[in-house]
Motif scaffolding. Structure first.
Motif, PDB file in Angstrom:
ATOM      1  N   GLU A 131      -7.883   1.371  -5.172  1.00  0.00           N
ATOM      2  CA  GLU A 131      -8.285   0.978  -3.826  1.00  0.00           C
ATOM      3  C   GLU A 131      -8.658  -0.504  -3.821  1.00  0.00           C
ATOM      4  O   GLU A 131      -9.240  -1.016  -4.774  1.00  0.00           O
ATOM      5  N   VAL A 132      -8.340  -1.173  -2.721  1.00  0.00           N
ATOM      6  CA  VAL A 132      -8.460  -2.627  -2.669  1.00  0.00           C
ATOM      7  C   VAL A 132      -9.534  -3.046  -1.664  1.00  0.00           C
ATOM      8  O   VAL A 132      -9.520  -2.619  -0.508  1.00  0.00           O
TER       9      VAL A 132
ATOM     10  N   SER B 277     -11.537  -2.834   3.749  1.00  0.00           N
ATOM     11  CA  SER B 277     -10.522  -2.222   2.897  1.00  0.00           C
ATOM     12  C   SER B 277      -9.164  -2.800   3.262  1.00  0.00           C
ATOM     13  O   SER B 277      -8.955  -3.263   4.383  1.00  0.00           O
ATOM     14  N   LEU B 278      -8.241  -2.782   2.333  1.00  0.00           N
ATOM     15  CA  LEU B 278      -6.893  -3.302   2.584  1.00  0.00           C
ATOM     16  C   LEU B 278      -5.882  -2.178   2.426  1.00  0.00           C
ATOM     17  O   LEU B 278      -5.867  -1.493   1.411  1.00  0.00           O
ATOM     18  N   CYS B 279      -5.058  -2.025   3.433  1.00  0.00           N
ATOM     19  CA  CYS B 279      -3.946  -1.079   3.377  1.00  0.00           C
ATOM     20  C   CYS B 279      -4.416   0.358   3.151  1.00  0.00           C
ATOM     21  O   CYS B 279      -3.709   1.150   2.528  1.00  0.00           O
ATOM     22  N   MET B 280      -5.607   0.713   3.615  1.00  0.00           N
ATOM     23  CA  MET B 280      -6.090   2.088   3.508  1.00  0.00           C
ATOM     24  C   MET B 280      -6.248   2.666   4.909  1.00  0.00           C
ATOM     25  O   MET B 280      -6.813   2.038   5.793  1.00  0.00           O
ATOM     26  N   ASN B 281      -5.734   3.861   5.100  1.00  0.00           N
ATOM     27  CA  ASN B 281      -5.729   4.452   6.437  1.00  0.00           C
ATOM     28  C   ASN B 281      -7.124   4.783   6.948  1.00  0.00           C
ATOM     29  O   ASN B 281      -7.372   4.807   8.145  1.00  0.00           O
ATOM     30  N   THR B 282      -8.052   5.065   6.044  1.00  0.00           N
ATOM     31  CA  THR B 282      -9.379   5.492   6.478  1.00  0.00           C
ATOM     32  C   THR B 282     -10.185   4.352   7.084  1.00  0.00           C
ATOM     33  O   THR B 282     -11.058   4.577   7.918  1.00  0.00           O
TER      34      THR B 282
END
Length: 456
Positions: free
Chosen positions: A321-322, A376-381
């Motif tokens: 995770e980013v 967050s980057l590129c995380m749907n949540t």
């Protein structure tokens, strides 16, 4: 005989190409490909004690993708020639490590991809029977790395375009390096911008006369040779830190974090691939300038590849995770100064914001403000990564920051931030008495075409 692993196009998954054929995609589209299958390296390598050398890691990574297309003896030779320099990994404080990617001839991380790409081009292209020619226009570091990489192959001509536009023009130190290159490396100045240079390259590459007369190769920083080289760097750094975390900082089960600016091509994708191949990587820190309001748009291709890799991650090896930080220019100098004061280590502006972001995470000060926000980057949540928001997990985190360009390329920024100039490696020494610039000039794609055909 096992064929190489195939790669598919993220824009059109029905297009699937063997790895060795990706070398012949002569534009940025070559960076739209990700592996259809991700090999997993054995635990005997991941947990080897003492940890494997960089060349050992590189051999295992490249062998797992190329399989039998390159015999093992040939692959050993290619890797030894591509990576003859040191790749130091060392702590600057108990929970922060630096991997220096600046010991190649060009002083930047692009040396890894450029040198291995040059080896692959020589290995695969020379069998065609046509003369091989390299054509490139890119950033300073990319150009210097490629020029020095191909300078070792006397039978491969390489032509590089650089912009004379003042806002894009190369540093005198880098232009001087071009004067020391052998005769088969050709440097042309173009009256225009870097975008103008790239347009000339693409127009020339599409010319039928050029295609029929030579094997033309146009490298790019998102091509597969660069990506896999960066996977090697991530894998090696993670294994080196894992092996010494216990006695460096008494953390028995460290959560390893990779830090990198988002503008570095392939960096996040390399971390995901290394994780999928077995590297003990738990998360990533990435940074953008505060003016970048929508990273997914400004770095569209990079984020698209990351999402595709993330979506195709095996459930048992979920992608890291980013955490994304935004910084303004004042924060960059402040971060450089802070790192020097606290650790004695001089770092480049490229990674200073990663250092500052990591400090915010481990100090628990990740509250967003106008200049230094986190998301967050590129995380749907939309929620922050667990390794950021869980206090217990944060205390077991160790961050690895790849130094991607030698601080000497940023001498004035380093002096402003720290009060001293960075030391200059011998191979980048600048002699002010050598003032001549490359004399070759190119004004159009037609001129470039005529020049290339004259070499056949």
């Amino acid at each position: 005989m096992q064929p190489s692993i195939s790669f598919y196009n993220v824009k059109d998954p029905s297009v699937c190409i063997p790895l060795e054929m990706l070398l012949k995609i002569n534009d940025e589209a070559g960076g739209n490909y990700i592996p259809r299958q991700i090999p997993i390296l054995p635990d005997s390598l991941i947990y080897k004690n003492p940890p494997p050398s960089f060349r050992d890691v590189a051999f295992e990574v490249f062998r797992s993708f190329f399989r039998d297309v390159i015999p093992e003896s040939d692959l050993y030779t290619l890797i030894a020639r591509a990576f003859p320099f040191r790749v130091p990994v060392f702590p600057i404080d108990p929970r922060t490590y630096i991997i220096e990617l600046t010991h190649g001839d060009g002083g930047s991380y692009t040396d890894f991809g450029a040198r291995f790409t040059a080896q692959l081009v020589d290995y695969f292209y020379q069998r065609s029977g046509k003369p091989v020619h390299i054509l490139f226009a890119g950033t300073e570091c990319e150009t210097l790395s490629l020029a020095k990489a191909f300078s070792e192959f006397e039978d491969i001509h390489a032509t590089f375009l650089y912009p004379k536009d003042p806002k894009d023009a190369f540093q005198p130190m880098i232009k001087q390096q071009f004067l020391l290159l052998p005769e088969h490396i050709h440097i042309f100045g173009v009256n225009g911008s870097l975008a103008d240079c790239k347009a000339m390259v693409q127009e020339t590459a599409a010319d039928a006369d050029i295609a029929g007369s030579m094997e033309l190769f146009i490298p790019h920083a998102v091509h597969i040779g660069y990506l896999l080289s960066q996977v090697c760097c991530c894998m090696y750094a993670a294994l080196a830190v894992l092996s010494r975390a216990g006695y460096d900082n008494n953390i028995e089960r460290p959560q390893l974090i990779i830090g990198t600016p988002l503008k570095q091509p392939n960096a996040l994708n390399a971390a995901v691939l290394a994780k999928e191949m077995g590297a003990p990587i738990n998360g990533c820190i990435t940074t953008v300038n505060a003016a970048c309001r929508i990273p997914e748009k400004d770095y569209e291709e990079e984020c698209k590849r990351f999402r595709m890799l993330y979506a195709h991650s095996a459930p048992e090896r979920c992608a890291p995770e980013v955490a994304l930080f935004r910084f303004n220019q004042d924060s960059v100098l402040e971060a450089m100064r802070d790192c020097k004061d606290r650790t004695g280590c001089i770092i480049s502006p490229d990674i200073a914001t990663v250092w500052q972001g990591w400090n915010a995470v481990r100090n628990g000060s990740v509250i967003a403000d106008e200049h230094n926000s986190i998301e967050s980057l590129c995380m749907n949540t939309g929620s922050l990564p667990r390794w950021v928001s869980d206090e217990h997990t944060v205390h077991s985190c160790i961050t690895i920051i790849p130094e991607i360009t030698h601080p000497v390329f940023h001498s004035e920024a380093v002096r402003t931030a720290t009060g001293i100039y960075p030391s200059v490696p011998t191979y980048l020494k600048y002699n002010p008495q050598i003032t001549d610039e490359p004399t070759l000039e190119c004004s159009s794609a037609k001129d470039l075409k005529e020049w290339l055909l004259s070499l056949v």
